[in-house]
Design an enzyme around this catalytic site. Structure first.
Site, PDB file in Angstrom:
ATOM      1  N   LYS A  18       0.830  -1.217   0.000  1.00  0.00           N
ATOM      2  CA  LYS A  18       0.000   0.000   0.000  1.00  0.00           C
ATOM      3  C   LYS A  18       0.861   1.262   0.000  1.00  0.00           C
ATOM      4  O   LYS A  18       0.679   2.148  -0.829  1.00  0.00           O
ATOM      5  CB  LYS A  18      -0.912   0.052   1.240  1.00  0.00           C
ATOM      6  CG  LYS A  18      -1.971  -1.018   1.298  1.00  0.00           C
ATOM      7  CD  LYS A  18      -2.882  -0.828   2.499  1.00  0.00           C
ATOM      8  CE  LYS A  18      -2.174  -1.000   3.828  1.00  0.00           C
ATOM      9  NZ  LYS A  18      -1.601  -2.311   4.074  1.00  0.00           N
ATOM     10  N   ARG A  89     -10.162   1.389   7.871  1.00  0.00           N
ATOM     11  CA  ARG A  89      -9.788  -0.009   8.136  1.00  0.00           C
ATOM     12  C   ARG A  89     -10.934  -0.832   8.697  1.00  0.00           C
ATOM     13  O   ARG A  89     -10.763  -2.027   8.923  1.00  0.00           O
ATOM     14  CB  ARG A  89      -8.670  -0.063   9.166  1.00  0.00           C
ATOM     15  CG  ARG A  89      -7.358   0.232   8.539  1.00  0.00           C
ATOM     16  CD  ARG A  89      -6.270  -0.305   9.409  1.00  0.00           C
ATOM     17  NE  ARG A  89      -5.074   0.333   9.028  1.00  0.00           N
ATOM     18  CZ  ARG A  89      -3.983  -0.285   8.646  1.00  0.00           C
ATOM     19  NH1 ARG A  89      -3.919  -1.585   8.671  1.00  0.00           N
ATOM     20  NH2 ARG A  89      -2.925   0.393   8.290  1.00  0.00           N
ATOM     21  N   ARG A 124      11.373  -6.594   5.576  1.00  0.00           N
ATOM     22  CA  ARG A 124      11.325  -5.119   5.474  1.00  0.00           C
ATOM     23  C   ARG A 124      12.296  -4.501   6.477  1.00  0.00           C
ATOM     24  O   ARG A 124      12.346  -4.878   7.639  1.00  0.00           O
ATOM     25  CB  ARG A 124       9.914  -4.608   5.747  1.00  0.00           C
ATOM     26  CG  ARG A 124       9.878  -3.070   5.833  1.00  0.00           C
ATOM     27  CD  ARG A 124       8.485  -2.496   5.736  1.00  0.00           C
ATOM     28  NE  ARG A 124       7.586  -3.005   6.733  1.00  0.00           N
ATOM     29  CZ  ARG A 124       6.266  -2.757   6.738  1.00  0.00           C
ATOM     30  NH1 ARG A 124       5.737  -2.017   5.766  1.00  0.00           N
ATOM     31  NH2 ARG A 124       5.498  -3.248   7.674  1.00  0.00           N
ATOM     32  N   ARG A 156      10.686  -2.893  11.859  1.00  0.00           N
ATOM     33  CA  ARG A 156       9.546  -2.383  12.623  1.00  0.00           C
ATOM     34  C   ARG A 156       9.153  -3.383  13.705  1.00  0.00           C
ATOM     35  O   ARG A 156       9.175  -4.586  13.468  1.00  0.00           O
ATOM     36  CB  ARG A 156       8.359  -2.165  11.672  1.00  0.00           C
ATOM     37  CG  ARG A 156       8.149  -0.709  11.328  1.00  0.00           C
ATOM     38  CD  ARG A 156       7.177  -0.504  10.214  1.00  0.00           C
ATOM     39  NE  ARG A 156       5.831  -1.012  10.439  1.00  0.00           N
ATOM     40  CZ  ARG A 156       4.798  -0.803   9.616  1.00  0.00           C
ATOM     41  NH1 ARG A 156       4.976  -0.064   8.532  1.00  0.00           N
ATOM     42  NH2 ARG A 156       3.611  -1.297   9.861  1.00  0.00           N
ATOM     43  N   ARG A 167      -1.871  -9.057  12.740  1.00  0.00           N
ATOM     44  CA  ARG A 167      -2.274  -8.005  11.791  1.00  0.00           C
ATOM     45  C   ARG A 167      -3.062  -8.614  10.627  1.00  0.00           C
ATOM     46  O   ARG A 167      -4.039  -8.032  10.156  1.00  0.00           O
ATOM     47  CB  ARG A 167      -1.030  -7.270  11.263  1.00  0.00           C
ATOM     48  CG  ARG A 167      -0.411  -6.364  12.326  1.00  0.00           C
ATOM     49  CD  ARG A 167       1.016  -5.984  11.985  1.00  0.00           C
ATOM     50  NE  ARG A 167       1.155  -5.243  10.766  1.00  0.00           N
ATOM     51  CZ  ARG A 167       2.294  -5.146  10.085  1.00  0.00           C
ATOM     52  NH1 ARG A 167       3.384  -5.759  10.519  1.00  0.00           N
ATOM     53  NH2 ARG A 167       2.350  -4.433   8.993  1.00  0.00           N
TER      54      ARG A 167
HETATM   55  P1  AP5 Z   1       4.738  -1.617   2.047  1.00  0.00           P
HETATM   56  O1  AP5 Z   1       4.550  -0.756   0.845  1.00  0.00           O
HETATM   57  O2  AP5 Z   1       5.351  -1.010   3.256  1.00  0.00           O
HETATM   58  O3  AP5 Z   1       3.378  -2.373   2.373  1.00  0.00           O
HETATM   59  P2  AP5 Z   1       2.117  -1.888   3.178  1.00  0.00           P
HETATM   60  O4  AP5 Z   1       0.929  -2.566   2.570  1.00  0.00           O
HETATM   61  O5  AP5 Z   1       2.078  -0.396   3.280  1.00  0.00           O
HETATM   62  O6  AP5 Z   1       2.455  -2.582   4.569  1.00  0.00           O
HETATM   63  P3  AP5 Z   1       2.339  -2.058   6.043  1.00  0.00           P
HETATM   64  O7  AP5 Z   1       2.919  -3.137   6.879  1.00  0.00           O
HETATM   65  O8  AP5 Z   1       2.925  -0.700   6.217  1.00  0.00           O
HETATM   66  O9  AP5 Z   1       0.781  -1.992   6.187  1.00  0.00           O
HETATM   67  P4  AP5 Z   1      -0.025  -2.051   7.457  1.00  0.00           P
HETATM   68  O10 AP5 Z   1      -1.386  -1.714   6.960  1.00  0.00           O
HETATM   69  O11 AP5 Z   1       0.076  -3.303   8.230  1.00  0.00           O
HETATM   70  O12 AP5 Z   1       0.688  -0.976   8.381  1.00  0.00           O
HETATM   71  P5  AP5 Z   1       0.430   0.560   8.663  1.00  0.00           P
HETATM   72  O13 AP5 Z   1       1.746   1.189   8.789  1.00  0.00           O
HETATM   73  O14 AP5 Z   1      -0.577   1.158   7.764  1.00  0.00           O
HETATM   74  O15 AP5 Z   1       5.606  -2.890   1.596  1.00  0.00           O
HETATM   75  C1  AP5 Z   1       5.994  -3.884   2.537  1.00  0.00           C
HETATM   76  C2  AP5 Z   1       7.389  -4.386   2.187  1.00  0.00           C
HETATM   77  O16 AP5 Z   1       7.355  -5.010   0.917  1.00  0.00           O
HETATM   78  C3  AP5 Z   1       8.461  -3.276   2.095  1.00  0.00           C
HETATM   79  O17 AP5 Z   1       9.698  -3.809   2.503  1.00  0.00           O
HETATM   80  C4  AP5 Z   1       8.496  -2.945   0.591  1.00  0.00           C
HETATM   81  O18 AP5 Z   1       9.763  -2.470   0.190  1.00  0.00           O
HETATM   82  C5  AP5 Z   1       8.206  -4.324  -0.001  1.00  0.00           C
HETATM   83  N1  AP5 Z   1       7.478  -4.274  -1.266  1.00  0.00           N
HETATM   84  C6  AP5 Z   1       6.481  -3.411  -1.624  1.00  0.00           C
HETATM   85  N2  AP5 Z   1       6.052  -3.708  -2.868  1.00  0.00           N
HETATM   86  C7  AP5 Z   1       6.785  -4.794  -3.275  1.00  0.00           C
HETATM   87  C8  AP5 Z   1       6.795  -5.581  -4.476  1.00  0.00           C
HETATM   88  N3  AP5 Z   1       5.961  -5.314  -5.503  1.00  0.00           N
HETATM   89  N4  AP5 Z   1       7.664  -6.611  -4.555  1.00  0.00           N
HETATM   90  C9  AP5 Z   1       8.505  -6.887  -3.498  1.00  0.00           C
HETATM   91  N5  AP5 Z   1       8.558  -6.182  -2.349  1.00  0.00           N
HETATM   92  C10 AP5 Z   1       7.689  -5.155  -2.251  1.00  0.00           C
HETATM   93  O19 AP5 Z   1      -0.266   0.465  10.132  1.00  0.00           O
HETATM   94  C11 AP5 Z   1       0.474  -0.001  11.248  1.00  0.00           C
HETATM   95  C12 AP5 Z   1      -0.448  -0.144  12.452  1.00  0.00           C
HETATM   96  O20 AP5 Z   1      -1.040   1.140  12.778  1.00  0.00           O
HETATM   97  C13 AP5 Z   1      -1.659  -1.078  12.302  1.00  0.00           C
HETATM   98  O21 AP5 Z   1      -1.316  -2.428  12.542  1.00  0.00           O
HETATM   99  C14 AP5 Z   1      -2.611  -0.508  13.361  1.00  0.00           C
HETATM  100  O22 AP5 Z   1      -2.213  -0.903  14.652  1.00  0.00           O
HETATM  101  C15 AP5 Z   1      -2.376   0.984  13.239  1.00  0.00           C
HETATM  102  N6  AP5 Z   1      -3.283   1.636  12.284  1.00  0.00           N
HETATM  103  C16 AP5 Z   1      -2.959   2.160  11.069  1.00  0.00           C
HETATM  104  N7  AP5 Z   1      -4.038   2.694  10.485  1.00  0.00           N
HETATM  105  C17 AP5 Z   1      -5.070   2.505  11.331  1.00  0.00           C
HETATM  106  C18 AP5 Z   1      -6.467   2.828  11.277  1.00  0.00           C
HETATM  107  N8  AP5 Z   1      -7.024   3.444  10.229  1.00  0.00           N
HETATM  108  N9  AP5 Z   1      -7.231   2.490  12.341  1.00  0.00           N
HETATM  109  C19 AP5 Z   1      -6.723   1.859  13.414  1.00  0.00           C
HETATM  110  N10 AP5 Z   1      -5.407   1.528  13.529  1.00  0.00           N
HETATM  111  C20 AP5 Z   1      -4.600   1.847  12.494  1.00  0.00           C
END
Ligand code: AP5
Length: 217
Positions: A18, A89, A124, A156, A167
């Protein structure tokens, strides 16, 4: 007449790409990228009251309570376009967004198999400035150091195996049902999120350029 700037949401499992894709698409469309996870991590790092309340939920891989999320988002979603990454979410957040704005133009759903998201998250690494690497697919030139600023790379806290599992469970239970919520509004664009990041970006932009309701011209 000038068309309104696009309002897009990225919706996908943890590790599906994402943030990687939302950043690129926002840049290409010249709209702000609003990343809920980054906002939360900044508040945690700054030690604010909201950040301190959010941290235990994030460390456990659970959703942060809505009152915290809403206060952190306040003022960030304006009248113009945006790419939202990590919000909404769950159903309550999706309904809040509907109340706040007059619907979104497109919801990009990235399809990536579970074993691949676990592999991506396990490898990552990121620097304190937010430059992100994947040890197998996009490793830094010097192990453990950021190519851009030379700062040390770390994992992380929520990328540990037990937390990744939680998650993914939360995603299946709370977030995946939103695909149906938005499909009923005719705005879902399902995109294959496998393969390298450039190929995925092209797929998304092609889809947005194509004719049909969620398309952006
Ligand atoms: P990346 O692009 O970082 O993937 P992502 O989908 O953004 O993954 P996240 O782990 O950041 O998503 P998440 O939703 O769990 O966490 P968030 O920070 O939003 O890519 C991942 C890896 O793969 C990287 O190393 C990248 O380089 C690699 N990659 C990318 N594309 C690739 C490809 N095509 N091929 C190979 N490698 C690739 O949220 C964290 C926490 O915050 C949540 O768990 C929750 O506790 C809280 N939170 C966030 N938003 C909310 C909300 N709205 N409400 C309540 N709690 C929330």
């Amino acid at each position: 007449m000038k068309k309104r700037s696009p309002r897009l949401v990225f919706l996908a499992a943890p590790g599906a790409g994402k943030s990687t894709q939302a950043r690129r698409v926002a840049e290409s469309l010249r709209v702000p990228h609003i990343a809920m996870g980054d906002i939360l991590r900044e508040e945690v790092a700054a030690g604010t009251e909201l950040g301190r309340r959010a941290a235990p939920h994030m460390d456990a891989g659970e959703l942060v309570p809505d009152d915290i999320i809403v206060r952190m988002l306040a003022g960030r979603i304006g009248k113009g376009g945006f790419v939202l990454d990590g919000f909404p979410r769950d159903r309550a957040q999706a309904e809040l967004l509907e109340e706040r704005i007059d619907g979104v133009d497109g919801v990009i759903v990235l399809d990536v198999p579970e074993e691949e998201v676990v592999r991506r998250l396990s490898g990552r690494r990121e620097c304190p400035q937010g430059h992100v690497y994947q040890l197998e697919d996009n490793p830094p030139a010097e192990p453990g150091r950021c190519d851009v600023d030379g700062e040390p790379l770390s994992q992380r806290d929520d990328d540990r195996p037990g937390v990744i599992k939680n998650r993914l469970r939360v995603y299946e239970e709370e977030t995946r049902p939103l695909i149906e919520f938005y499909a009923a509004r005719g705005v879902v664009e399902q995109v294959d999120g496998t393969g390298n990041a450039d190929a995925v970006t092209e797929r998304i932009l092609d889809r947005l350029r194509a004719p049909g309701p969620p398309s952006i011209t």
